[in-house]
Motif scaffolding. Structure first.
Motif, mmCIF file in Angstrom:
data_model
loop_
_atom_site.group_PDB
_atom_site.id
_atom_site.type_symbol
_atom_site.label_atom_id
_atom_site.label_comp_id
_atom_site.label_asym_id
_atom_site.label_seq_id
_atom_site.Cartn_x
_atom_site.Cartn_y
_atom_site.Cartn_z
ATOM 1 N N ALA A 265 -9.678 11.889 18.226
ATOM 2 C CA ALA A 265 -8.164 11.337 18.184
ATOM 3 C C ALA A 265 -7.999 10.123 18.809
ATOM 4 O O ALA A 265 -7.472 9.085 18.219
ATOM 5 N N LEU A 266 -8.312 10.182 20.044
ATOM 6 C CA LEU A 266 -8.108 9.058 21.089
ATOM 7 C C LEU A 266 -8.904 7.821 20.619
ATOM 8 O O LEU A 266 -8.454 6.650 20.471
ATOM 9 N N LYS A 267 -10.081 7.966 20.417
ATOM 10 C CA LYS A 267 -10.758 6.904 20.008
ATOM 11 C C LYS A 267 -10.446 6.332 18.356
ATOM 12 O O LYS A 267 -10.635 4.969 18.277
ATOM 13 N N GLY A 268 -10.088 7.206 17.578
ATOM 14 C CA GLY A 268 -9.743 6.693 16.465
ATOM 15 C C GLY A 268 -8.266 5.708 16.732
ATOM 16 O O GLY A 268 -8.154 4.621 15.813
ATOM 17 N N GLY A 269 -7.454 6.284 17.374
ATOM 18 C CA GLY A 269 -6.089 5.267 17.805
ATOM 19 C C GLY A 269 -6.634 4.070 18.481
ATOM 20 O O GLY A 269 -6.067 2.966 18.050
ATOM 21 N N GLU A 270 -7.562 4.096 19.247
ATOM 22 C CA GLU A 270 -7.858 2.820 20.109
ATOM 23 C C GLU A 270 -8.830 2.047 18.969
ATOM 24 O O GLU A 270 -8.672 0.755 19.027
ATOM 25 N N ALA A 271 -9.369 2.523 17.935
ATOM 26 C CA ALA A 271 -10.088 1.566 17.109
ATOM 27 C C ALA A 271 -9.075 0.986 16.338
ATOM 28 O O ALA A 271 -9.262 -0.141 15.818
ATOM 29 N N ILE A 272 -7.901 1.542 15.815
ATOM 30 C CA ILE A 272 -6.737 0.950 15.203
ATOM 31 C C ILE A 272 -6.270 -0.132 15.922
ATOM 32 O O ILE A 272 -6.022 -1.299 15.451
ATOM 33 N N LEU A 273 -5.784 0.066 17.291
ATOM 34 C CA LEU A 273 -5.454 -0.903 18.049
ATOM 35 C C LEU A 273 -6.384 -2.236 18.190
ATOM 36 O O LEU A 273 -6.069 -3.339 18.299
ATOM 37 N N ASN A 274 -7.913 -2.057 18.480
ATOM 38 C CA ASN A 274 -8.727 -2.746 18.604
ATOM 39 C C ASN A 274 -8.928 -3.787 17.430
ATOM 40 O O ASN A 274 -9.272 -5.055 17.226
#
Length: 313
Positions: A265-274
């Motif tokens: 979940a955290l990596k998914g959120g980071e992917a959006i921000l990136n």
């Protein structure tokens, strides 16, 4: 059950598939109904639950079904009064599930009762989610960062707290970390969907940020990107990233199987921000989609983590 109470819990006006059946389903049938709803409406839910122990998956499916139906009831009608009535009825059915479970006949609450008996999740978390769905009916614009945090307190954070509760983590310190994760994920989705939300008459960009950076609503509607808009989005992304980073400390305090799901979940959120950052914070030209390759990479990483967990146990 009296005729009046039967009518009260009939969910009149709801989608046909959500209507309360005349006969109470058995537990297996009710859990299968929730599983089907979860796995056919949201592919990522099926992926996430794959990494959880099999014994807790039905609890996650019943919680998801409760949320999914509630959200759809709130969105079913353009008439605020009808939507509110449906949500109020759903809330009354929740109260019945806690206080008089033998009277529950909807498959969601037959299944959810098993979760309540096994895990004893606080009733207020489910009620808070309903309040969040009601907020969607009457509040379409947000004035401040604090208002967004309040909205997430009701619409997102209870889900993370329920996940922790089902997994036997009841410490408030861990719940607060989970709140950061859930709020951060909700905000990340808001930032990538600025145009889509505007088309639905919604604005989650806080008015205080727009005023601070010199951005007006006409720019959003007209998709007019300016350096000022980019600076505002950069500020929002930085604040959201910090929130996810702080909440990520939760991974240090949970078992390895839950850690795999949390990290995904955290990596998914980071992917959006990136993704927002890669297009120079210009979300007005469209949502920055996470590439299929990146999505596959996240899943491979999560699967590898699950395999390591299996080898270690």
């Amino acid at each position: 059950m009296s005729e009046a109470s039967t009518t009260h819990y009939a969910l009149l006006g709801a989608p046909t598939e959500y209507l309360t059946p005349l006969e109470r389903p058995g537990l297996e049938e009710a859990q299968a109904w929730c599983r089907d709803l979860a796995t056919t409406h949201y592919e990522n839910f099926r992926v996430a639950t794959f990494f959880l122990p099999r014994k807790v998956r039905p609890h996650f499916e019943s919680i998801y079904a409760y949320c999914r139906v509630a959200e759809d009831l709130g969105d079913e009608s353009s008439d605020r009064l009808i939507a509110t009535r449906l949500l109020d009825t759903w809330g009354a059915m929740l109260e019945e599930c806690y206080d008089a479970p033998e009277r529950s006949t909807h498959p969601v609450f037959v299944a959810l009762r098993e979760t309540i008996e096994a895990c004893n999740p606080p009733r207020q978390l489910f009620l808070d989610l309903l309040h969040g769905f009601r907020m969607d009916r009457y509040k379409t614009k947000y004035e401040s960062w604090e208002e967004l945090l309040e909205y997430s307190h009701y619409s997102a954070n209870p889900v993370g707290r329920l996940v922790l509760w089902v997994c036997r983590y009841k410490e408030e310190s861990l719940a607060l970390l989970s709140d950061n994760v859930c709020t951060g994920l909700r905000l990340a989705n808001f930032w990538q969907d600025v145009v889509e939300d505007a088309e639905r008459g919604r604005r989650y960009l806080p008015a205080e940020s727009m005023l601070r950076f010199g951005v007006d609503e006409g720019q959003i509607v007209g998709r007019v990107f300016t350096p000022e808009f980019g600076a505002m989005m950069q500020d929002l992304v930085v604040r959201t990233r910090a929130m996810l980073l702080e909440g990520g400390a939760l991974s240090l305090h949970v078992d390895r199987e839950l850690k795999v799901v949390l990290d995904l979940a955290l990596k998914g959120g980071e992917a959006i921000l990136n993704g927002i950052e890669r297009q120079d914070f210009d979300v007005l030209r469209g949502s920055p989609m996470v590439s299929k390759a990146r999505t596959a990479g996240l899943l491979v990483e999560a699967l590898a983590g699950k395999i390591r967990v299996g080898m270690a146990t």
